[in-house]
Write an enzyme that holds these catalytic residues in place. Structure first.
Site, PDB file in Angstrom:
ATOM      1  N   ASP A  80       9.878  21.540 -23.961  1.00 40.40           N
ATOM      2  CA  ASP A  80      11.260  21.080 -24.134  1.00 40.40           C
ATOM      3  C   ASP A  80      12.085  21.951 -25.077  1.00 40.40           C
ATOM      4  OD1 ASP A  80       9.473  20.126 -26.129  1.00 40.40           O
ATOM      5  OD2 ASP A  80      10.866  18.546 -26.723  1.00 40.40           O
ATOM      6  N   GLU A 138       8.222  17.367 -26.975  1.00 37.00           N
ATOM      7  CA  GLU A 138       7.645  17.492 -28.325  1.00 37.00           C
ATOM      8  C   GLU A 138       8.662  17.131 -29.387  1.00 37.00           C
ATOM      9  OE1 GLU A 138       6.625  18.482 -32.102  1.00 37.00           O
ATOM     10  OE2 GLU A 138       8.199  19.649 -31.154  1.00 37.00           O
ATOM     11  N   GLU A 139       9.938  17.414 -29.100  1.00 36.91           N
ATOM     12  CA  GLU A 139      10.966  17.317 -30.143  1.00 36.91           C
ATOM     13  C   GLU A 139      11.512  15.910 -30.330  1.00 36.91           C
ATOM     14  OE1 GLU A 139      11.708  19.672 -32.119  1.00 36.91           O
ATOM     15  OE2 GLU A 139      11.368  21.593 -31.136  1.00 36.91           O
ATOM     16  N   ARG A 179      -4.718  27.388 -40.728  1.00 35.01           N
ATOM     17  CA  ARG A 179      -5.024  26.537 -41.875  1.00 35.01           C
ATOM     18  C   ARG A 179      -5.992  25.445 -41.432  1.00 35.01           C
ATOM     19  NH1 ARG A 179      -3.235  25.386 -46.932  1.00 35.01           N
ATOM     20  NH2 ARG A 179      -3.904  23.365 -47.681  1.00 35.01           N
ATOM     21  N   HIS A 365      14.941  26.072 -34.808  1.00 37.39           N
ATOM     22  CA  HIS A 365      15.983  25.028 -34.819  1.00 37.39           C
ATOM     23  C   HIS A 365      17.328  25.557 -35.328  1.00 37.39           C
ATOM     24  CE1 HIS A 365      13.259  21.241 -34.393  1.00 37.39           C
ATOM     25  NE2 HIS A 365      12.621  22.305 -33.956  1.00 37.39           N
TER      26      HIS A 365
END
Ligand SMILES: [Zn+2]
Ligand SMILES: [Zn+2]
Length: 393
Positions: A80, A138-139, A179, A365
């Site tokens: 998306d 996802e957003e 990580r 973004h």
């Protein structure tokens, strides 16, 4: 194997770039990825990879290696885009007004298609099953990942590991970042309405001023972070919107606020929600007002399973060389890949896409976000290599 993958990745590089540009020009908002989904289906069909639809616009495809093995790995891409107007003048800029791939999900989708191409070409050489997850939304809450999981994307067969990658402009192109353990925060949205009694600004004694109450609440809420949270537990509480629609001489009836709460522990998260509500309503009531404090629960925190992540990092070192693998700090943004990490062993790593020399430094973004497409020369092969190593090849 490594050399074969490298050769295939080089062969499909231009095609992967073209696919990324096509997707970049045709971005679609969360849960509306119809053209994107059709584009992915067409490519899977061209590659003769079977798939099924899920969560409306989502897809899950499967590549089964010819050698016998019961191992399964899942690779995930999100599809998306965001409601952002892209900066003008780019040759492959968005053609959809007000919508932009400003988080690199175009690159994730194109890259996973490239990985699919490589793995399908190598079917005779490996054992195990690769599940390719192309997920929507996802957003936006509730997150496409949560819907895909509900619809069984991690079943029949269940993967031993779920692996995802995400672009990162802070990492120079050519490198990837890892990580192990907790990596990204849980994200909850706060919607707060403080009610009082409005009136003339010159007669506060006859009113209940919600502006002053809201000011106290904003300050007191920081108690949650500074006094109630365990100092070892990263916690963020930010109020980013305050609307008090009065005037120089008008006390409004109410103040509306929005904010975010982020942390890395489910038990503490729930406790913090209760503490925030208690503080806000306690202050409002003590001053004669009331407070509606709504917590809209968002994504959980993202945890990279320690042993899996150590292994995947090692595979990246094998494929790219130690000098191209970096370690990452905690990151208090949210990511719906977290849902996979809550129910399966998962590893979410970062693909370097920044390039200062080319001026590619904008954050995700933002209207000027872009990637150095050379990252796609690495991402397809790296993910294919990680998948095959994880499957025991
Ligand atoms: Zn994003
Ligand atoms: Zn993203």
């Amino acid at each position: 194997m490594k050399n074969k993958i490298g050769t295939l990745a080089a062969q499909i590089f231009e095609q992967t770039v073209a696919q990324r540009r096509h997707l970049h020009q045709h971005p679609e908002l969360s849960f509306e990825e119809y053209q994107t989904s059709a584009f992915v289906r067409a490519e899977l069909e061209r590659l003769a990879i079977p798939y099924r639809s899920m969560a409306n616009t989502g897809l899950v495809a499967e590549i089964v290696g010819d050698r016998p093995s019961g191992n399964v790995v899942a690779l995930r891409a999100d599809m998306d885009a965001l409601p952002i107007t892209e900066v003008a003048g780019r040759i492959y800029g968005s053609k959809h007004e007000g919508v932009m791939h400003a988080c690199g999900h175009d690159a994730h989708t194109a890259s996973l298609l490239g990985t699919a191409h490589i793995l399908q070409s190598l079917k005779a050489d490996f054992g195990g099953t690769v599940k390719l997850i192309f997920q929507p939304g996802e957003e936006r809450l509730p997150g496409g990942a949560s819907l895909m999981i509900k619809e069984g994307v991690l079943q029949n067969p269940a993967p031993q590991a779920v692996i995802g990658q995400h672009v990162m402009p802070l990492i120079p192109v050519g490198k990837v970042g890892f990580r192990a353990g907790k990596y990204m925060a849980s994200t909850d949205e706060l919607y707060v309405t403080v009610r009082g009694k409005g009136g003339h600004g010159a007669q506060p004694q006859q009113n209940i001023d919600p502006v002053v109450i809201a000011a106290h609440i904003i300050t007191a809420l920081q108690q949650v972070v500074s006094r109630i949270a365990d100092p070892k537990m990263p916690t963020v509480l930010s109020i980013g919107k305050v609307v008090a629609n009065g005037a120089t001489n008008v006390i409004p009836n109410e103040v509306y606020m929005e904010g975010t709460f982020r942390t890395f522990d489910e038990k503490w998260r729930k406790e913090a929600h209760a503490q925030m509500k208690k503080i806000a309503s306690g202050i409002a009531e003590s001053m004669g007002g009331t407070c509606d404090f709504e917590v809209r629960v968002g994504y959980p925190f993202l945890v990279n399973e320690e042993q899996l992540t150590a292994r995947v990092r090692e595979y990246a070192v094998e494929f790219l060389g130690e000098e191209h693998v970096v370690d990452l700090d905690l990151w208090l943004a949210g990511e719906d890949f977290a849902y996979y990490s809550q129910v399966a062993d998962a590893c979410f790593y970062r693909l370097g896409t920044g390039n200062e020399a080319k001026g590619i430094t904008a954050a995700v973004h933002t209207p000027t976000f872009d990637i150095d497409e050379q990252a796609l020369a690495i991402s397809t092969g790296l993910m294919a290599y990680i998948a095959l190593r994880q499957l025991g090849n």
